[in-house]
Enzyme design. Structure first.
Site, PDB file in Angstrom:
ATOM      1  CD  GLU A 293      -2.867   0.341   2.475  1.00 12.32           C
ATOM      2  OE1 GLU A 293      -3.621  -0.628   2.550  1.00 12.32           O
ATOM      3  OE2 GLU A 293      -2.662   1.112   3.415  1.00 12.32           O
ATOM      4  CE  LYS A 407      -1.345   3.876  25.490  1.00 13.63           C
ATOM      5  NZ  LYS A 407      -0.718   4.926  24.666  1.00 13.63           N
TER       6      LYS A 407
HETATM    7  O1  0RQ Z   1      -0.216   4.655  21.315  1.00 15.46           O
HETATM    8  O2  0RQ Z   1       0.860   6.558  20.275  1.00 15.46           O
HETATM    9  O3  0RQ Z   1      -0.498   6.823  22.351  1.00 15.46           O
HETATM   10  O4  0RQ Z   1       1.717   5.649  22.429  1.00 15.46           O
HETATM   11  O5  0RQ Z   1      -1.329   2.260  19.838  1.00 15.46           O
HETATM   12  O6  0RQ Z   1       1.136   1.532  18.702  1.00 15.46           O
HETATM   13  O7  0RQ Z   1       3.051   0.094  19.248  1.00 15.46           O
HETATM   14  O8  0RQ Z   1       3.449   2.363  18.167  1.00 15.46           O
HETATM   15  O9  0RQ Z   1       2.473   0.389  16.929  1.00 15.46           O
HETATM   16  O10 0RQ Z   1       2.642   2.179  15.113  1.00 15.46           O
HETATM   17  O11 0RQ Z   1       2.715  -0.327  14.651  1.00 15.46           O
HETATM   18  O12 0RQ Z   1       0.565   0.797  15.343  1.00 15.46           O
HETATM   19  C1  0RQ Z   1      -2.408  -1.388  15.096  1.00 15.46           C
HETATM   20  C2  0RQ Z   1      -2.304   1.039  15.602  1.00 15.46           C
HETATM   21  C3  0RQ Z   1      -0.198  -0.330  15.564  1.00 15.46           C
HETATM   22  C4  0RQ Z   1      -1.352   0.157  13.416  1.00 15.46           C
HETATM   23  C5  0RQ Z   1      -1.582  -0.134  14.938  1.00 15.46           C
HETATM   24  C6  0RQ Z   1      -1.183   2.002  21.233  1.00 15.46           C
HETATM   25  C7  0RQ Z   1       0.263   2.324  21.510  1.00 15.46           C
HETATM   26  C8  0RQ Z   1       0.450   3.567  20.676  1.00 15.46           C
HETATM   27  C9  0RQ Z   1       0.484   2.698  18.290  1.00 15.46           C
HETATM   28  P1  0RQ Z   1       0.525   6.041  21.623  1.00 15.46           P
HETATM   29  P2  0RQ Z   1       2.617   1.143  18.313  1.00 15.46           P
HETATM   30  P3  0RQ Z   1       2.193   0.805  15.435  1.00 15.46           P
HETATM   31  C10 0RQ Z   1      -1.833  -1.103   5.714  1.00 15.46           C
HETATM   32  C11 0RQ Z   1      -1.984  -1.653   7.035  1.00 15.46           C
HETATM   33  C12 0RQ Z   1      -4.336  -0.757  11.214  1.00 15.46           C
HETATM   34  C13 0RQ Z   1      -4.103  -0.322   9.782  1.00 15.46           C
HETATM   35  C14 0RQ Z   1      -3.185  -1.238   9.049  1.00 15.46           C
HETATM   36  C15 0RQ Z   1      -2.641   0.340  12.652  1.00 15.46           C
HETATM   37  C16 0RQ Z   1      -0.366   3.248  19.445  1.00 15.46           C
HETATM   38  O13 0RQ Z   1      -0.622  -0.886  12.864  1.00 15.46           O
HETATM   39  O14 0RQ Z   1      -3.237   1.398  12.656  1.00 15.46           O
HETATM   40  O15 0RQ Z   1      -2.747  -2.263   9.507  1.00 15.46           O
HETATM   41  N1  0RQ Z   1      -3.109  -0.756  11.984  1.00 15.46           N
HETATM   42  N2  0RQ Z   1      -2.882  -0.869   7.843  1.00 15.46           N
HETATM   43  O16 0RQ Z   1       0.459   2.544  22.882  1.00 15.46           O
HETATM   44  C17 0RQ Z   1      -3.960   0.139  24.086  1.00 15.46           C
HETATM   45  C18 0RQ Z   1      -3.219  -1.909  23.238  1.00 15.46           C
HETATM   46  C19 0RQ Z   1      -2.351  -1.208  22.375  1.00 15.46           C
HETATM   47  C20 0RQ Z   1      -2.372   0.187  22.428  1.00 15.46           C
HETATM   48  C21 0RQ Z   1      -0.924  -0.456  20.911  1.00 15.46           C
HETATM   49  N3  0RQ Z   1      -3.280  -3.250  23.244  1.00 15.46           N
HETATM   50  N4  0RQ Z   1      -4.000  -1.202  24.069  1.00 15.46           N
HETATM   51  N5  0RQ Z   1      -3.172   0.865  23.283  1.00 15.46           N
HETATM   52  N6  0RQ Z   1      -1.487   0.605  21.509  1.00 15.46           N
HETATM   53  N7  0RQ Z   1      -1.445  -1.581  21.438  1.00 15.46           N
HETATM   54  C22 0RQ Z   1      -1.403   0.376   5.706  1.00 15.46           C
HETATM   55  C23 0RQ Z   1      -2.593   1.324   5.700  1.00 15.46           C
HETATM   56  O17 0RQ Z   1      -3.684   0.964   5.878  1.00 15.46           O
HETATM   57  C24 0RQ Z   1      -2.366   2.783   5.486  1.00 15.46           C
END
Ligand code: 0RQ
Length: 504
Positions: A293, A407
């Protein structure tokens, strides 16, 4: 007058952003360009936000429905959300201001599979489009458009909107011309036919976007950079996750289940996905291809190292340093990149045919391998499903990755039951955390649970999960995927009540 606008007809429509924004009326549905911070209009949305703020100050409510390719930048989502100018938003958003408003119930957000937006717009089931606001890098003499750093849904917005406003951004590199491949062969059933793409580097369309000049009501010139947020340097956890994935892929090659050059890779958004790509620079796989993508920093690293032969995507998603690198060498990169409409970059038919290696991030996974990518504690939107569903269900192998906790350890990313399901366990074949990798292919739910707990859970949550799984086997209604419904979401409840999933 800009040398980027070769059409005399459209040169005559050049105006300023405020005049262009005044053509958009309250209640309209507006389709804008933009995908992960690339190729979104920068001047008209900010002018529109000023106008909305003025109207509201005079007691006249003014909100629009906003459709894009995916996330955009602060000048678009951020500016319009800040003045409460968005009534409905689709299909993906990662803006912090918009996120707050969505989670306060002030914006209706339709979180959609990115491949399905254009077909649903053509079907007419998500409403009708009034105005398209599209950033391009140039207008040709015949009125066709040279796309900019993302393609997204631009083709569909240009075709479906009643009126078109163009932003011609001279910041976009002129050498991008020719890198795009806009396919005009998609149809609705029963006219739909196979998409004639059998290799990631096939070109099946034209480099330009068609646009009816009679619909163009304004052309605005800009010279403004894409948002380009920096990536964090990979930390130990990201490096460990990348290491586990590369070991897994090497094993698959050794077993003869993947070719030595792998299959086309897809990599999701975020720091961990980028770290995995960077890790592949030192891996033995070559020459790789990407059918994905977004083109992230790590993909440029792979192209520079000669490991990646070519990359097909719908947009760039680069740090400022990588954007500079790309722009300084665009002519060389552009010949090895193809930017396509997102209905093609993410098309399930193509992802399945090519056999993509799908690698996406997650919020939480449960012991059976169901994955939540979108809703923190089952209700608070983080970003959206994006393209993860397009690739996860249809990929050759579907990998999900995450640090084992969030967190500062107060949340376990591996839980007894996910609080929301985006990817059912059948769409999740491999889960990776810094602790290890769980290959779930060929395992029943009960077998999956032992592997996920043992390989992926953080040590401070592993015994709690093992205890839950053992008791579930004793007290479950059925033993196929044992569960204790009264307890399955108690970790989330505890976090909301006490600030941690760990018991006192
Ligand atoms: O929050 O920014 O407040 O600290 O989520 O998490 O660990 O930095 O990970 O940047 O890889 O994002 C699923 C959101 C992961 C992303 C997701 C909180 C964590 C942090 C970000 P802060 P990390 P990443 C094709 C693919 C869906 C779209 C997709 C995503 C923030 O991968 O948006 O896959 N995926 N598209 O603290 C509470 C939990 C948590 C949590 C993480 N269990 N509970 N908060 N966080 N786990 C590309 C496109 O579609 C464009």
């Amino acid at each position: 007058v800009s040398d980027r606008i070769a059409s005399a007809t459209l040169r005559a429509r050049i105006t300023d952003a405020d005049t262009a924004a005044a053509l958009i009326q309250p209640g309209e549905t507006v389709g804008m360009s933009g995908f992960t911070g690339s190729g979104y209009p920068k001047a008209v949305p900010q002018a529109l936000a000023r106008r909305i703020a003025g109207e509201r100050a005079s007691g006249r409510p003014f909100r629009i429905n906003l459709w894009t390719g995916a996330s955009t930048g602060p000048e678009l989502d951020g500016a319009l959300a800040a003045v409460d100018g968005i009534a409905q938003r689709l299909p993906y958003s990662s803006d912090p201001v918009a996120r707050e408003k969505i989670n306060r119930g002030e914006i209706d957000y339709l979180d959609m599979h990115l491949s399905q937006v254009a077909p649903m717009a053509w079907e007419g089931v998500i409403g009708t489009l009034d105005t398209a606001v599209i950033e391009v890098s140039g207008i040709r003499a015949d009125g066709s458009l040279i796309p900019s750093s993302s393609v997204g849904n631009n083709k569909t917005w240009l075709d479906r909107a009643k009126r078109v406003i163009l932003e011609v951004n001279r910041w976009q590199n002129a050498a991008l011309e020719g890198a795009h491949d806009i396919y005009y062969g998609t149809r609705l059933p029963p006219q739909r036919v196979p998409i004639p793409l059998t290799r990631p580097d096939d070109r099946i369309g034209t480099p330009y976007l068609a646009c009816d000049p009679d619909k163009v009501v304004a052309v605005v010139e800009t010279d403004a950079p894409d948002r380009n947020l920096p990536f964090a340097a990979p930390d130990d956890k990201a490096l460990a996750i990348a290491g586990h994935i590369i070991e897994f892929l090497s094993h698959e090659v050794k077993r003869g289940r993947l070719p030595a050059s792998l299959l086309p890779i897809q990599s999701g958004v975020g720091n961990i996905a980028n770290a995995v790509l960077s890790g592949l620079v030192d891996a033995p796989f070559e020459p790789m291809t990407a059918f994905t993508e977004v083109i992230q920093d790590g993909m440029l690293d792979l192209l520079d190292a000669g490991k990646l032969r070519m990359a097909s995507a719908t947009a760039f998603s680069l740090s400022p340093a990588a954007a500079d690198r790309l722009n300084a060498n665009m002519a060389s990169y552009a010949s090895r990149m193809i930017l396509r409409p997102q209905e093609i970059s993410n098309h399930p038919e193509l992802v399945r045919r090519l056999g993509c290696i799908a690698m996406n991030g997650l919020i939480e996974a449960d012991i059976y391998g169901n994955v939540n990518s979108t809703l923190v504690m089952g209700s608070r939107i983080q970003n959206g499903i994006g393209g993860s569903g397009d690739f996860a269900r249809n990929g050759y192998v579907s990998i999900f990755m995450t640090p084992s906790t969030a967190k500062d350890g107060r949340i376990s990313a591996i839980v007894p039951q996910v609080s929301h399901v985006d990817h059912i366990m059948q769409d999740v074949q491999v889960i990776v955390t810094e602790q290890g990798l769980a290959d779930l292919r060929g395992l029943s739910p009960r077998q999956r649970a032992s592997v996920v707990i043992e390989r992926c859970a953080h040590p401070s949550y592993r015994p709690l999960l093992a205890d839950y799984a053992a008791r579930a086997k004793g007290g479950s209604y059925g033993l196929h995927a044992p569960s204790l419904p009264g307890e399955a979401l108690s970790w989330h409840q505890r976090f909301m009540e006490t600030g941690t999933m760990l018991p006192a």
